[in-house]
Structures are given as structure tokens and as C-alpha cells.
Design an enzyme around this catalytic site. Structure first.
Site, PDB file in Angstrom:
ATOM      1  CE1 TYR A 191      -3.944   2.183   0.628  1.00  0.00           C
ATOM      2  CE2 TYR A 191      -2.636   3.003   2.352  1.00  0.00           C
ATOM      3  CZ  TYR A 191      -3.901   3.236   1.572  1.00  0.00           C
ATOM      4  OH  TYR A 191      -4.823   4.115   1.657  1.00  0.00           O
TER       5      TYR A 191
ATOM      6  CE  LYS B 225      -3.355   4.944  -1.571  1.00  0.00           C
ATOM      7  NZ  LYS B 225      -4.702   5.439  -2.712  1.00  0.00           N
TER       8      LYS B 225
HETATM    9  P1  NAP Z   1     -13.367   2.302   0.923  1.00  0.00           P
HETATM   10  O1  NAP Z   1     -14.375   2.816   1.996  1.00  0.00           O
HETATM   11  O2  NAP Z   1     -12.788   0.983   1.161  1.00  0.00           O
HETATM   12  O3  NAP Z   1     -13.793   2.539  -0.353  1.00  0.00           O
HETATM   13  C1  NAP Z   1     -12.959   1.919  -1.542  1.00  0.00           C
HETATM   14  C2  NAP Z   1     -13.823   2.290  -2.812  1.00  0.00           C
HETATM   15  O4  NAP Z   1     -12.803   2.093  -3.784  1.00  0.00           O
HETATM   16  C3  NAP Z   1     -14.931   1.710  -3.190  1.00  0.00           C
HETATM   17  O5  NAP Z   1     -15.807   2.946  -3.620  1.00  0.00           O
HETATM   18  C4  NAP Z   1     -14.478   0.667  -4.115  1.00  0.00           C
HETATM   19  O6  NAP Z   1     -15.611   0.295  -5.070  1.00  0.00           O
HETATM   20  C5  NAP Z   1     -13.575   1.388  -4.899  1.00  0.00           C
HETATM   21  N1  NAP Z   1     -12.606   0.424  -5.505  1.00  0.00           N
HETATM   22  C6  NAP Z   1     -11.922  -0.496  -5.140  1.00  0.00           C
HETATM   23  N2  NAP Z   1     -11.149  -1.270  -6.072  1.00  0.00           N
HETATM   24  C7  NAP Z   1     -11.894  -0.728  -7.128  1.00  0.00           C
HETATM   25  C8  NAP Z   1     -11.507  -1.137  -8.526  1.00  0.00           C
HETATM   26  N3  NAP Z   1     -10.766  -2.095  -9.016  1.00  0.00           N
HETATM   27  N4  NAP Z   1     -12.278  -0.321  -9.700  1.00  0.00           N
HETATM   28  C9  NAP Z   1     -12.901   0.710  -9.162  1.00  0.00           C
HETATM   29  N5  NAP Z   1     -13.251   0.888  -7.865  1.00  0.00           N
HETATM   30  C10 NAP Z   1     -12.615   0.353  -6.939  1.00  0.00           C
HETATM   31  O7  NAP Z   1     -11.872   3.345   1.000  1.00  0.00           O
HETATM   32  P2  NAP Z   1     -11.785   4.742   1.464  1.00  0.00           P
HETATM   33  O8  NAP Z   1     -11.330   4.676   2.829  1.00  0.00           O
HETATM   34  O9  NAP Z   1     -12.931   5.394   1.018  1.00  0.00           O
HETATM   35  O10 NAP Z   1     -10.555   5.047   0.596  1.00  0.00           O
HETATM   36  C11 NAP Z   1     -10.463   5.920  -0.728  1.00  0.00           C
HETATM   37  C12 NAP Z   1      -9.191   6.331  -0.964  1.00  0.00           C
HETATM   38  O11 NAP Z   1      -8.716   7.149  -0.118  1.00  0.00           O
HETATM   39  C13 NAP Z   1      -8.550   4.981  -1.277  1.00  0.00           C
HETATM   40  O12 NAP Z   1      -7.523   5.484  -2.459  1.00  0.00           O
HETATM   41  C14 NAP Z   1      -7.650   5.010  -0.184  1.00  0.00           C
HETATM   42  O13 NAP Z   1      -6.329   4.342  -0.348  1.00  0.00           O
HETATM   43  C15 NAP Z   1      -7.663   6.389   0.338  1.00  0.00           C
HETATM   44  N6  NAP Z   1      -6.962   6.482   1.599  1.00  0.00           N
HETATM   45  C16 NAP Z   1      -8.056   6.245   2.649  1.00  0.00           C
HETATM   46  C17 NAP Z   1      -7.620   6.527   4.050  1.00  0.00           C
HETATM   47  C18 NAP Z   1      -8.378   6.196   4.989  1.00  0.00           C
HETATM   48  O14 NAP Z   1      -8.112   6.336   6.382  1.00  0.00           O
HETATM   49  N7  NAP Z   1      -9.635   5.782   4.818  1.00  0.00           N
HETATM   50  C19 NAP Z   1      -6.388   7.207   4.246  1.00  0.00           C
HETATM   51  C20 NAP Z   1      -5.432   7.466   3.415  1.00  0.00           C
HETATM   52  C21 NAP Z   1      -5.777   7.170   1.906  1.00  0.00           C
HETATM   53  P3  NAP Z   1     -16.440  -0.831  -4.810  1.00  0.00           P
HETATM   54  O15 NAP Z   1     -16.901  -1.141  -3.576  1.00  0.00           O
HETATM   55  O16 NAP Z   1     -17.641  -0.437  -5.717  1.00  0.00           O
HETATM   56  O17 NAP Z   1     -15.718  -1.947  -5.598  1.00  0.00           O
END
Ligand code: NAP
Length: 246
Positions: free
Chosen positions: A154, A158
């Protein structure tokens, strides 16, 4: 503020992506809600946006697949004639210690988080070049800057997103296209819900502002980078992390 703009948000079926879709729609953009597995939830986001009299469509695409991204992005261009804002938000984790990490877990994370962003930029940027305008916002993470034990795949993905952002910003700047990354810290979504209460407490104690962030905190930063006010900002990484990594 974003009236008449066409915004594509990958991974907008839930979590941070759905908050970004709602915020950009609130600002007046027509939003393309991308999902991969969560069709019902993507449709619920669309219904919520339309319920407020705003515009959204739902499109399925696995961002890790090059050919599917071509079909997806070309379809959006055909339907709307342009893409003003591209938010590469889709992301996954497959955590584990490096010594035990499978090649599949490494590849899946890189293919989705890093190559996924490359794929959509590859096809959307051609249209943005024609328009001589565009905003690309890539979701990185503080972990891509600081590293994190148990997240070699991961963190590498990133860190790669940050490199991709900076290189692309330099390539596209002369044509009026800005490319920036956002590095969230710990945000309350399903991605962080899997952490134990003990880990959550220990993590929150490390955050100068004292708590996890909300998806809306990230969405507000995206809306700013997509706005005219951010016209002179490109190649940057904006941390939305409560001061965790400075
Ligand atoms: P999440 O709740 O797990 O949601 C992930 C989203 O990505 C879902 O809508 C999922 O869609 C989509 N996704 C996954 N694989 C995919 C693919 N192959 N093609 C298209 N869509 C895909 O994650 P989140 O926490 O909202 O995170 C969103 C972004 O922020 C990510 O890039 C994550 O790395 C980044 N981020 C999050 C955090 C945190 O603390 N939450 C911190 C730093 C960075 P489906 O369910 O429809 O498959």
C-alpha cells in the site's frame, strides 16, 4: 462554483469517494460515479444526489484493467463531450508483513491504487489536452510519505501515486491542466473500520488534532483543488491528516 463541469470520481460507491461525489455535485458539477463491486451503493449515492436536484450517473469499471478504463473514459467523453475533473480515488488494502506478503496481494494493490490512476489519466488527459483545461486529483496517503509497517504494498502504491502526480503535473501544465494529490491520514471509512479499538485509540493519540478525520474533510480539499481558486497549484501533495505527518 463547479456549475456545468463534468467530474469523474473513481471508487465513489462508498467511503471517501461517495463524499467527494456528493460535494462536487453540491458545487454544481455533473458527477460520474464509478464503482466496481458495490452497484447498489453506487446507485444509492446517485439517488441521493438526484434527490437534491443535482446530476449524476453511475458507471462500472475495474480501474485496475487498462482496456476497461479506455472503454469507461471514452464512454464518458462520448456522452458528455468533455471531462473537467478526474478524481482517482479508488483504492484497496491487502495488509501484511513483507516476509509473508504474497505476490498477488502486492500486485492487486499496485494494480488498483497506482496503475488504476495511470489508466484513467492516460485516457482522460487526451481529452483535457484538447480542451486545454482540466483538473486531476489523485488519492495518495500519508503512508506513501512516511511508510507503515504491514503496508509495504500500500505504501509503495501511494508513494507511486505521488510520483505519478508530480511527473504528470509537469507534462500537462503547459496545456492548462493541473495535477495534485491528496494525502489523507486516518479517515473513518470501511477501510479503517477493520482496525481494532486498541489500534484506533493508539493511532488517534498520535494525531495532533486528536481524532480520525471524516470523508467530508477529504471531499472539501478535493473541491478546493478542483475549483478556480486553485488554478495556480499543481504537482502538490495536500495532507488532510490532522497534523499526523508534517
Ligand atoms: P473504502 O471505503 O474501502 O472504499 C473504496 C472504494 O474504492 C470503493 O468505492 C470501491 O468500490 C472502490 N474500488 C476498489 N477497487 C476498485 C477497482 N478495482 N475499480 C474501481 N473501484 C474500486 O476506502 P476509503 O477509505 O473511502 O478510501 C478511498 C481512497 O482514499 C483510497 O484510495 C484509499 O487508499 C485512500 N485513503 C484512505 C484513507 C482512510 O483512512 N480511509 C487514508 C488514506 C488514503 P466498490 O466497492 O464498488 O468495488
Amino acid at each position: 462554483m463547479l456549475d456545468g463541469k463534468i467530474a469523474v470520481v473513481t471508487g465513489a460507491s462508498r467511503g471517501i469517494g461517495s463524499a467527494i461525489a456528493r460535494k462536487l455535485a453540491d458545487e454544481g458539477a455533473t458527477v460520474v460515479i464509478n464503482y466496481n463491486g458495490s452497484e447498489e451503493r453506487a446507485n444509492a449515492v446517485k439517488a441521493e444526489i438526484e434527490g437534491k436536484g443535482q446530476k449524476a450517473v453511475v458507471r462500472k469499471c475495474d480501474v485496475s484493467d487498462f482496456a476497461s478504463c479506455e472503454t469507461f473514459i471514452q464512454g464518458v467523453i462520448k456522452e458528455f463531450g468533455r471531462i473537467d475533473i478526474l478524481v482517482n480515488n479508488a483504492g484497496i488494502t491487502r495488509d501484511g508483513l513483507l516476509m509473508k506478503m504474497s505476490e498477488e496481494d502486492f500486485d492487486q494493490v499496485l494494480d488498483t491504487n497506482l496503475k488504476g490512476a495511470f489508466h484513467t489519466i492516460r485516457f482522460a488527459s487526451r481529452q483535457m489536452l484538447r480542451q486545454k483545461s482540466g483538473r486531476i486529483i489523485n488519492m495518495a496517503s500519508v503512508v506513501g510519505v512516511s511508510g507503515n509497517a504491514g503496508q509495504a504494498n500500500y505504501a509503495a502504491s501511494k508513494a507511486g501515486v505521488i510520483g505519478l502526480t508530480k511527473a504528470t503535473a509537469k507534462e500537462l501544465a503547459s496545456r492548462g491542466i493541473t495535477v495534485n494529490a491528496i494525502a489523507p491520514g486516518f479517515i473513518e471509512t470501511e477501510m479503517t473500520a477493520v482496525l481494532s479499538d486498541k489500534v484506533k485509540e493508539a493511532t488517534a493519540a498520535q494525531i495532533p488534532l486528536g481524532t480520525f478525520g471524516q470523508p467530508e474533510d477529504v471531499a472539501n480539499a478535493v473541491a478546493f483543488l478542483a475549483s478556480d481558486e486553485a488554478r495556480y497549484i499543481t504537482g502538490q501533495v495536500l495532507h488532510v491528516d490532522g497534523g499526523l505527518v508534517c
